[in-house]
Design a protein around this motif. Structure first.
Motif, short mmCIF file in Angstrom:
data_model
loop_
_atom_site.label_atom_id
_atom_site.label_comp_id
_atom_site.label_asym_id
_atom_site.label_seq_id
_atom_site.Cartn_x
_atom_site.Cartn_y
_atom_site.Cartn_z
N TYR A 1 3.54 7.00 -4.84
CA TYR A 1 4.05 6.14 -6.23
C TYR A 1 4.06 7.26 -7.29
O TYR A 1 3.14 7.60 -7.83
N GLY A 2 5.22 7.69 -7.33
CA GLY A 2 5.63 8.53 -8.48
C GLY A 2 6.21 8.06 -9.72
O GLY A 2 6.17 6.80 -9.87
N ASN A 3 6.71 8.93 -10.50
CA ASN A 3 6.95 8.54 -11.92
C ASN A 3 8.32 7.84 -11.84
O ASN A 3 8.28 6.85 -12.66
N THR A 4 9.12 8.08 -10.98
CA THR A 4 10.44 7.46 -11.09
C THR A 4 10.70 6.63 -9.66
O THR A 4 11.66 5.74 -9.79
N ARG A 5 10.12 7.13 -8.36
CA ARG A 5 10.43 6.54 -7.23
C ARG A 5 9.07 5.99 -6.56
O ARG A 5 7.98 6.57 -6.81
N LEU A 6 8.98 4.99 -5.71
CA LEU A 6 7.98 4.71 -4.95
C LEU A 6 8.50 5.00 -3.28
O LEU A 6 9.23 4.26 -2.71
N LYS A 7 7.88 5.95 -2.66
CA LYS A 7 8.41 6.47 -1.40
C LYS A 7 7.35 5.68 -0.48
O LYS A 7 6.16 5.62 -0.73
N TRP A 8 7.59 5.40 1.02
CA TRP A 8 6.96 4.81 1.89
C TRP A 8 7.23 5.49 2.96
O TRP A 8 8.27 5.76 3.26
N ARG A 9 6.26 5.36 3.95
CA ARG A 9 6.25 5.67 5.44
C ARG A 9 5.34 4.71 6.19
O ARG A 9 4.36 4.33 5.70
N LEU A 10 6.02 4.28 7.11
CA LEU A 10 5.07 3.46 8.49
C LEU A 10 4.82 4.32 9.57
O LEU A 10 6.00 4.97 10.10
N VAL A 11 3.45 4.60 9.70
CA VAL A 11 3.10 5.52 10.91
C VAL A 11 2.50 4.40 11.90
O VAL A 11 1.72 3.80 11.69
N ASP A 12 3.09 5.04 13.26
CA ASP A 12 2.30 4.29 14.62
C ASP A 12 0.99 4.82 14.76
O ASP A 12 0.59 6.01 14.80
N LEU A 13 -0.16 3.85 14.66
CA LEU A 13 -1.42 4.33 14.88
C LEU A 13 -1.79 5.06 16.26
O LEU A 13 -2.60 5.73 16.38
N LEU A 14 -1.00 4.57 17.22
CA LEU A 14 -1.38 5.35 18.61
C LEU A 14 -0.54 6.71 18.65
O LEU A 14 -1.29 7.69 19.24
N THR A 15 0.52 6.92 18.26
CA THR A 15 1.45 8.01 18.44
C THR A 15 1.41 9.10 17.10
O THR A 15 1.86 10.28 17.30
N MET A 16 1.18 8.29 16.04
CA MET A 16 1.28 8.90 14.69
C MET A 16 2.59 9.44 14.62
O MET A 16 2.89 10.25 13.62
N GLU A 17 3.71 8.93 15.18
CA GLU A 17 4.98 9.03 14.88
C GLU A 17 5.57 8.01 13.76
O GLU A 17 5.12 7.08 13.54
N ILE A 18 6.46 8.64 12.84
CA ILE A 18 6.99 7.69 11.89
C ILE A 18 7.80 6.86 12.29
O ILE A 18 8.84 7.01 12.98
N VAL A 19 7.64 5.28 12.10
CA VAL A 19 8.37 4.24 12.56
C VAL A 19 9.42 4.07 11.39
O VAL A 19 10.64 3.73 11.93
N ALA A 20 9.14 4.04 10.12
CA ALA A 20 10.41 3.77 9.11
C ALA A 20 10.04 4.55 8.03
O ALA A 20 8.74 4.99 7.87
N ARG A 21 10.94 4.51 7.02
CA ARG A 21 10.58 5.37 5.79
C ARG A 21 11.57 4.66 4.75
O ARG A 21 12.59 4.40 5.07
N GLY A 22 11.35 4.99 3.45
CA GLY A 22 12.42 4.47 2.35
C GLY A 22 11.70 4.92 1.20
O GLY A 22 10.61 5.25 0.86
N ALA A 23 12.36 4.61 -0.01
CA ALA A 23 12.23 4.70 -1.21
C ALA A 23 12.54 3.58 -2.11
O ALA A 23 13.99 3.27 -1.88
#
Length: 250
Positions: free
Chosen positions: A7-29
Protein backbone atom coordinates in the motif's frame (compact mmCIF):
# COMPACT_ATOMS: atom_id res chain seq x y z
CA UNK A 1 -4.05 -18.62 -0.90
CA UNK A 2 -2.07 -15.73 0.52
CA UNK A 3 -2.98 -12.14 -0.33
CA UNK A 4 0.00 -9.77 -0.32
CA UNK A 5 -0.51 -6.00 -0.42
CA UNK A 6 1.95 -3.14 -0.95
CA UNK A 7 0.00 0.00 0.00
CA UNK A 8 2.06 2.89 -1.36
CA UNK A 9 1.54 6.62 -1.61
CA UNK A 10 -0.04 6.54 -5.07
CA UNK A 11 -0.90 2.89 -5.79
CA UNK A 12 -2.05 -0.23 -4.01
CA UNK A 13 -0.23 -3.24 -5.50
CA UNK A 14 -1.29 -6.80 -4.72
CA UNK A 15 -0.45 -10.44 -5.40
CA UNK A 16 -2.23 -13.72 -4.77
CA UNK A 17 0.17 -16.56 -3.92
CA UNK A 18 -0.65 -20.27 -3.95
CA UNK A 19 -0.08 -21.77 -0.50
CA UNK A 20 1.11 -25.12 -1.84
CA UNK A 21 3.42 -24.07 -4.66
CA UNK A 22 4.14 -20.45 -3.60
CA UNK A 23 3.59 -19.48 -7.23
CA UNK A 24 1.93 -16.16 -8.09
CA UNK A 25 -1.68 -16.81 -9.13
CA UNK A 26 -2.64 -13.21 -9.95
CA UNK A 27 -1.39 -9.69 -9.44
CA UNK A 28 -2.44 -6.13 -10.08
CA UNK A 29 -2.43 -2.50 -9.00
CA UNK A 30 -5.35 -0.29 -8.00
CA UNK A 31 -5.94 3.26 -6.88
CA UNK A 32 -7.90 2.44 -3.70
CA UNK A 33 -8.91 -0.33 -1.29
CA UNK A 34 -12.43 -0.80 -2.69
CA UNK A 35 -11.07 -1.44 -6.18
CA UNK A 36 -8.60 -3.91 -4.66
CA UNK A 37 -11.42 -5.94 -3.09
CA UNK A 38 -13.30 -6.03 -6.40
CA UNK A 39 -10.24 -7.17 -8.36
CA UNK A 40 -9.15 -9.81 -5.87
CA UNK A 41 -12.70 -11.14 -5.67
CA UNK A 42 -12.44 -12.34 -9.28
CA UNK A 43 -9.69 -14.80 -8.39
CA UNK A 44 -10.70 -16.36 -5.09
CA UNK A 45 -11.99 -19.77 -6.18
CA UNK A 46 -9.76 -20.99 -3.34
CA UNK A 47 -10.25 -19.17 0.01
CA UNK A 48 -7.63 -16.67 1.16
CA UNK A 49 -6.02 -18.05 4.32
CA UNK A 50 -3.65 -15.21 5.15
CA UNK A 51 -3.08 -11.57 4.26
CA UNK A 52 0.12 -9.58 4.83
CA UNK A 53 0.53 -5.88 4.16
CA UNK A 54 3.33 -3.38 3.68
CA UNK A 55 1.77 0.06 4.15
CA UNK A 56 3.25 3.54 4.21
CA UNK A 57 -0.20 5.06 4.65
CA UNK A 58 -1.73 6.70 7.70
CA UNK A 59 -3.54 4.79 10.45
CA UNK A 60 -6.94 5.84 9.06
CA UNK A 61 -6.19 4.42 5.59
CA UNK A 62 -4.97 1.15 7.10
CA UNK A 63 -8.10 0.93 9.23
CA UNK A 64 -10.32 1.39 6.15
CA UNK A 65 -8.35 -1.31 4.32
CA UNK A 66 -8.61 -3.74 7.25
CA UNK A 67 -12.36 -3.19 7.61
CA UNK A 68 -12.93 -3.78 3.89
CA UNK A 69 -10.86 -6.97 3.86
CA UNK A 70 -12.62 -8.31 6.93
CA UNK A 71 -16.10 -7.50 5.62
CA UNK A 72 -15.59 -8.57 2.01
CA UNK A 73 -12.96 -11.32 2.12
CA UNK A 74 -13.28 -12.48 5.76
CA UNK A 75 -9.58 -11.95 6.50
CA UNK A 76 -7.76 -9.74 8.99
CA UNK A 77 -4.47 -8.47 7.52
CA UNK A 78 -1.12 -8.55 9.30
CA UNK A 79 0.96 -5.38 8.86
CA UNK A 80 4.74 -5.46 8.61
CA UNK A 81 6.72 -3.00 10.75
CA UNK A 82 10.33 -1.86 10.72
CA UNK A 83 12.30 -3.75 13.37
CA UNK A 84 15.73 -3.27 14.97
CA UNK A 85 16.86 -6.53 13.35
CA UNK A 86 15.49 -9.09 10.90
CA UNK A 87 16.94 -11.92 8.82
CA UNK A 88 20.53 -10.92 9.49
CA UNK A 89 19.96 -7.20 8.80
CA UNK A 90 20.45 -4.58 11.53
CA UNK A 91 18.37 -1.41 11.18
CA UNK A 92 20.59 1.68 11.01
CA UNK A 93 18.03 4.24 12.21
CA UNK A 94 18.31 5.54 15.77
CA UNK A 95 14.59 4.80 16.10
CA UNK A 96 14.15 1.63 14.03
CA UNK A 97 10.39 2.11 13.69
CA UNK A 98 10.90 5.42 11.86
CA UNK A 99 12.52 3.77 8.83
CA UNK A 100 9.89 3.48 6.10
CA UNK A 101 8.61 -0.07 6.13
CA UNK A 102 8.83 -0.36 2.33
CA UNK A 103 12.52 0.59 2.46
CA UNK A 104 13.08 -1.82 5.34
CA UNK A 105 11.49 -4.75 3.54
CA UNK A 106 13.34 -3.97 0.30
CA UNK A 107 16.77 -3.90 1.93
CA UNK A 108 16.03 -7.04 3.98
CA UNK A 109 15.01 -8.90 0.81
CA UNK A 110 18.02 -7.62 -1.14
CA UNK A 111 20.52 -8.65 1.53
CA UNK A 112 18.83 -12.00 2.12
CA UNK A 113 19.26 -12.83 -1.57
CA UNK A 114 22.75 -11.37 -2.13
CA UNK A 115 24.40 -12.10 1.25
CA UNK A 116 26.86 -9.34 0.48
CA UNK A 117 26.95 -5.54 0.61
CA UNK A 118 23.96 -3.99 -1.18
CA UNK A 119 22.96 -0.65 -2.60
CA UNK A 120 19.16 -0.71 -2.75
CA UNK A 121 17.16 1.78 -4.85
CA UNK A 122 13.37 1.98 -4.47
CA UNK A 123 11.96 4.17 -7.21
CA UNK A 124 8.34 5.13 -6.62
CA UNK A 125 6.73 8.43 -5.65
CA UNK A 126 10.13 9.21 -4.16
CA UNK A 127 13.44 7.60 -5.03
CA UNK A 128 15.28 6.17 -2.04
CA UNK A 129 18.66 4.51 -1.70
CA UNK A 130 19.91 2.46 1.24
CA UNK A 131 23.34 1.03 2.02
CA UNK A 132 23.70 -2.40 3.65
CA UNK A 133 27.18 -3.62 4.60
CA UNK A 134 28.63 -7.07 3.97
CA UNK A 135 27.72 -8.03 7.55
CA UNK A 136 24.13 -6.84 7.19
CA UNK A 137 24.37 -3.46 8.90
CA UNK A 138 22.10 -0.81 7.44
CA UNK A 139 24.35 2.23 7.05
CA UNK A 140 21.58 4.71 6.29
CA UNK A 141 20.30 6.15 3.05
CA UNK A 142 18.93 9.10 1.10
CA UNK A 143 15.51 10.20 -0.15
CA UNK A 144 14.88 12.42 -3.19
CA UNK A 145 11.82 13.35 -5.26
CA UNK A 146 10.74 10.73 -7.77
CA UNK A 147 9.27 11.28 -11.22
CA UNK A 148 5.72 11.57 -9.84
CA UNK A 149 6.79 14.16 -7.28
CA UNK A 150 8.50 16.17 -10.01
CA UNK A 151 5.39 15.97 -12.16
CA UNK A 152 3.27 17.23 -9.28
CA UNK A 153 5.68 20.11 -8.65
CA UNK A 154 5.62 21.14 -12.31
CA UNK A 155 1.85 20.87 -12.52
CA UNK A 156 1.36 23.04 -9.45
CA UNK A 157 4.00 25.70 -10.10
CA UNK A 158 4.42 25.91 -13.87
CA UNK A 159 1.40 24.78 -15.88
CA UNK A 160 3.08 25.24 -19.26
CA UNK A 161 5.80 22.79 -18.23
CA UNK A 162 3.45 19.98 -17.20
CA UNK A 163 2.79 16.69 -18.90
CA UNK A 164 6.23 15.21 -19.55
CA UNK A 165 7.12 11.51 -19.45
CA UNK A 166 10.51 10.11 -18.48
CA UNK A 167 12.37 8.81 -21.55
CA UNK A 168 13.80 5.50 -20.38
CA UNK A 169 15.56 4.92 -23.71
CA UNK A 170 17.72 8.04 -23.38
CA UNK A 171 21.39 7.32 -22.91
CA UNK A 172 24.30 9.65 -22.36
CA UNK A 173 23.94 13.41 -22.18
CA UNK A 174 21.18 14.83 -24.38
CA UNK A 175 19.49 18.20 -24.86
CA UNK A 176 15.83 18.73 -25.68
CA UNK A 177 14.67 20.43 -28.86
CA UNK A 178 11.34 21.43 -27.30
CA UNK A 179 10.02 22.04 -23.80
CA UNK A 180 8.65 18.53 -23.36
CA UNK A 181 11.90 16.83 -24.36
CA UNK A 182 13.98 19.37 -22.43
CA UNK A 183 12.10 18.50 -19.22
CA UNK A 184 12.37 14.78 -19.95
CA UNK A 185 16.14 14.89 -20.44
CA UNK A 186 16.53 17.24 -17.47
CA UNK A 187 14.74 14.86 -15.11
CA UNK A 188 16.64 11.90 -16.59
CA UNK A 189 19.94 13.70 -15.98
CA UNK A 190 18.98 14.40 -12.36
CA UNK A 191 18.03 10.75 -11.83
CA UNK A 192 21.22 9.47 -13.43
CA UNK A 193 23.32 11.87 -11.36
CA UNK A 194 21.64 10.72 -8.14
CA UNK A 195 22.10 7.04 -8.99
CA UNK A 196 25.65 7.30 -10.28
CA UNK A 197 26.80 9.42 -7.33
CA UNK A 198 25.64 6.73 -4.89
CA UNK A 199 27.16 3.93 -6.97
CA UNK A 200 30.44 5.84 -6.97
CA UNK A 201 30.23 6.24 -3.19
CA UNK A 202 29.59 2.50 -2.80
CA UNK A 203 32.66 1.76 -4.93
CA UNK A 204 34.75 3.96 -2.61
CA UNK A 205 33.51 2.05 0.43
CA UNK A 206 33.30 -1.50 -0.89
CA UNK A 207 35.29 -1.68 -4.12
CA UNK A 208 33.51 -3.98 -6.57
CA UNK A 209 32.17 -6.36 -3.92
CA UNK A 210 28.55 -5.22 -3.70
CA UNK A 211 25.22 -5.70 -5.45
CA UNK A 212 23.03 -2.88 -6.78
CA UNK A 213 19.33 -3.77 -6.56
CA UNK A 214 16.49 -1.64 -7.94
CA UNK A 215 12.74 -1.87 -7.50
CA UNK A 216 9.67 0.34 -7.94
CA UNK A 217 7.85 1.84 -10.90
CA UNK A 218 10.90 3.63 -12.31
CA UNK A 219 13.31 0.90 -11.22
CA UNK A 220 14.20 -0.22 -14.75
CA UNK A 221 15.37 3.27 -15.69
CA UNK A 222 17.41 3.56 -12.52
CA UNK A 223 18.92 0.09 -12.98
CA UNK A 224 20.12 1.08 -16.47
CA UNK A 225 21.72 4.22 -15.03
CA UNK A 226 23.44 2.16 -12.34
CA UNK A 227 25.16 -0.13 -14.82
CA UNK A 228 25.39 -3.75 -13.66
CA UNK A 229 22.27 -3.64 -11.48
CA UNK A 230 19.56 -6.15 -10.66
CA UNK A 231 15.94 -5.07 -11.20
CA UNK A 232 13.38 -6.89 -9.04
CA UNK A 233 9.83 -5.57 -9.19
CA UNK A 234 8.81 -7.86 -6.30
CA UNK A 235 11.54 -6.89 -3.84
CA UNK A 236 9.14 -5.41 -1.28
CA UNK A 237 6.83 -8.44 -1.55
CA UNK A 238 9.81 -10.75 -0.96
CA UNK A 239 10.75 -8.76 2.14
CA UNK A 240 7.12 -8.87 3.26
CA UNK A 241 7.16 -12.67 3.12
CA UNK A 242 10.28 -12.68 5.32
CA UNK A 243 8.78 -10.24 7.82
CA UNK A 244 5.30 -11.84 7.99
CA UNK A 245 5.59 -15.55 7.20
CA UNK A 246 2.51 -17.74 7.09
CA UNK A 247 2.82 -20.24 9.94
CA UNK A 248 -0.54 -22.05 9.74
CA UNK A 249 -1.27 -25.34 8.02
CA UNK A 250 -2.24 -25.55 4.37
Amino acid sequence: MILEIDYGNTRLKWRLVDLLTMEIVARGATSDAQELVREVGRYIQVPIRYCRVCSVRKVFDNSVLSDLLLRSLKIMPVYAVSLPELAGVTNGYTDAAKLGVDRWLALVAAYSAAQTACLVFDCGTAITVDYVSTKGFHLGGCIAPGVQMMKTALNSSAQQLAGFELDESASGFVRGSNTRSAISCGVATMFKGFVQEHVAQAVKEWGSDFQVVCTGGDGRFVSSAAGNALFDEDLVFKGLAIACPFVGGV
